[in-house]
Write a protein that holds these residues in place. Sequence first.
Motif, PDB file in Angstrom:
ATOM      1  N   THR A  98      26.440 -10.020 -62.815  1.00 44.46           N
ATOM      2  CA  THR A  98      25.391 -10.511 -63.704  1.00 44.46           C
ATOM      3  C   THR A  98      25.368  -9.429 -65.094  1.00 44.46           C
ATOM      4  O   THR A  98      25.421  -9.783 -66.266  1.00 44.46           O
ATOM      5  CB  THR A  98      23.819 -10.078 -63.020  1.00 44.46           C
ATOM      6  N   PHE A  99      25.671  -8.227 -65.090  1.00 46.54           N
ATOM      7  CA  PHE A  99      25.581  -7.325 -66.243  1.00 46.54           C
ATOM      8  C   PHE A  99      27.026  -7.642 -66.869  1.00 46.54           C
ATOM      9  O   PHE A  99      26.794  -7.337 -68.203  1.00 46.54           O
ATOM     10  CB  PHE A  99      25.647  -5.769 -65.727  1.00 46.54           C
ATOM     11  N   LEU A 100      27.924  -7.913 -66.362  1.00 50.09           N
ATOM     12  CA  LEU A 100      29.190  -8.244 -67.144  1.00 50.09           C
ATOM     13  C   LEU A 100      28.921  -9.549 -68.157  1.00 50.09           C
ATOM     14  O   LEU A 100      29.340  -9.471 -69.361  1.00 50.09           O
ATOM     15  CB  LEU A 100      30.366  -8.578 -66.107  1.00 50.09           C
ATOM     16  N   VAL A 101      28.219 -10.395 -67.567  1.00 51.22           N
ATOM     17  CA  VAL A 101      27.835 -11.613 -68.260  1.00 51.22           C
ATOM     18  C   VAL A 101      26.987 -11.081 -69.489  1.00 51.22           C
ATOM     19  O   VAL A 101      27.280 -11.434 -70.673  1.00 51.22           O
ATOM     20  CB  VAL A 101      27.100 -12.497 -67.451  1.00 51.22           C
ATOM     21  N   PHE A 104      33.952  -5.675 -53.230  1.00 55.47           N
ATOM     22  CA  PHE A 104      33.299  -4.563 -54.211  1.00 55.47           C
ATOM     23  C   PHE A 104      34.326  -3.712 -54.873  1.00 55.47           C
ATOM     24  O   PHE A 104      34.131  -3.337 -56.130  1.00 55.47           O
ATOM     25  CB  PHE A 104      32.467  -3.870 -53.222  1.00 55.47           C
ATOM     26  N   ALA A 105      35.327  -3.253 -54.232  1.00 58.48           N
ATOM     27  CA  ALA A 105      36.155  -2.320 -54.705  1.00 58.48           C
ATOM     28  C   ALA A 105      36.945  -2.721 -55.848  1.00 58.48           C
ATOM     29  O   ALA A 105      37.013  -2.209 -57.112  1.00 58.48           O
ATOM     30  CB  ALA A 105      37.286  -1.764 -53.990  1.00 58.48           C
ATOM     31  N   ASP A 119      25.996  -5.635 -47.008  1.00 62.51           N
ATOM     32  CA  ASP A 119      24.771  -6.089 -47.580  1.00 62.51           C
ATOM     33  C   ASP A 119      24.610  -5.596 -48.959  1.00 62.51           C
ATOM     34  O   ASP A 119      24.765  -6.067 -50.000  1.00 62.51           O
ATOM     35  CB  ASP A 119      23.522  -6.176 -46.899  1.00 62.51           C
ATOM     36  N   ALA A 120      24.798  -4.069 -49.031  1.00 61.75           N
ATOM     37  CA  ALA A 120      24.611  -3.345 -50.367  1.00 61.75           C
ATOM     38  C   ALA A 120      25.919  -3.855 -51.079  1.00 61.75           C
ATOM     39  O   ALA A 120      25.622  -3.833 -52.402  1.00 61.75           O
ATOM     40  CB  ALA A 120      24.544  -1.891 -49.818  1.00 61.75           C
ATOM     41  N   ASN A 121      27.071  -3.827 -50.608  1.00 59.35           N
ATOM     42  CA  ASN A 121      28.091  -3.993 -51.334  1.00 59.35           C
ATOM     43  C   ASN A 121      28.091  -5.474 -52.055  1.00 59.35           C
ATOM     44  O   ASN A 121      28.408  -5.692 -53.099  1.00 59.35           O
ATOM     45  CB  ASN A 121      29.650  -4.112 -50.453  1.00 59.35           C
ATOM     46  N   ILE A 176      27.919  -6.267 -56.122  1.00 59.62           N
ATOM     47  CA  ILE A 176      28.939  -7.155 -56.643  1.00 59.62           C
ATOM     48  C   ILE A 176      28.255  -8.301 -57.521  1.00 59.62           C
ATOM     49  O   ILE A 176      28.447  -8.412 -58.876  1.00 59.62           O
ATOM     50  CB  ILE A 176      29.752  -7.933 -55.670  1.00 59.62           C
ATOM     51  N   LEU A 177      27.107  -8.780 -56.954  1.00 59.03           N
ATOM     52  CA  LEU A 177      26.185  -9.758 -57.773  1.00 59.03           C
ATOM     53  C   LEU A 177      25.550  -9.020 -58.834  1.00 59.03           C
ATOM     54  O   LEU A 177      25.620  -9.835 -60.348  1.00 59.03           O
ATOM     55  CB  LEU A 177      25.247 -10.037 -56.656  1.00 59.03           C
TER      56      LEU A 177
END
Length: 230
Positions: free
Chosen positions: A60-63, A141-142, A49-51, A55-56
Amino acid sequence: MKSAKRPLTYLDFVVLSFIFFGYFAYVSVVGYIHEPAPDPILASSFSDDANWSSILIELTFLVAAGIYLWWRKFDVKLLDFSVNKMTLPMVIGLLIVGGLTTDLVLYGSYGISTGGNSFIPDATQAQTDLFAHISIALLLFAVVNGFYEELFFMGLTFAVLPKHRLYALISSVFVRFIFHIYQGLWSAVAIAMMGVVFIALRQKIKSITPFAIAHAVFDVFGAGIIFLFL
C-alpha cells in the motif's frame, strides 16, 4: 512541451521517509516505550498473520510512494535493479560484512553490559533448527521487505540531488535506526551500523539488487552470521 524527469530534493526525501516508514516508526517507538526490552535474537520473529499484514501495508505504501514520485516527475532511471554475474558474489559479500557488523555491535554491547558472553549460548539455543521457522508467509515477506527497504535506503536516498545527498544519507541512518528500535536499543544500533556499512559499499555497487537480496536473507535468518557456525 513535456517536463524533464528529475532527481529528488531533500524535501522529497523527507516526504518519502514518512510515506515509507512513518507508520512503522510510530509503531516501533510505541512498542519500545511500552514493552519490556525484547530478546535481541528473537525480536524479529513474527507470526504468519503479522507477515501477511506487513506485506499488505508495505505494498500500500509502495503505491502511495509511486504516486508521489510520478507527481514529482522522478527519473526512475536513477534506480538500478540490474543483475549480472557479479550479483551473487556481491550478495555473499554483503551478508558477510553486514552480518559481522551487526554481530560485533550486539556481542560487544552484550558483553559490556553483562560482563560475560552468555549471549552466545542464548543464540545457539534460539537457532537449534535453522529452518524450522520458515514459511511461505515469511519468505514472501522477506522478498517484499528487502525490496521495500533497500529501494528507499540504497535507491531513493542516492537519487537525491548531490548537494542534498549527505543530509539524506545521515537522515537515512536515523530512519533505519528508529523503525527498528522495537527490537531493542542495541539491535537498532546494530542495524543502523549495518546501514552505514551498506552506504559505504553502495559507493562501489551501483545496483540495488544485491542489497535487496541480502536484506531478504537477513529477514529470514536474522541479521548476523556468527550463530550459523556455533
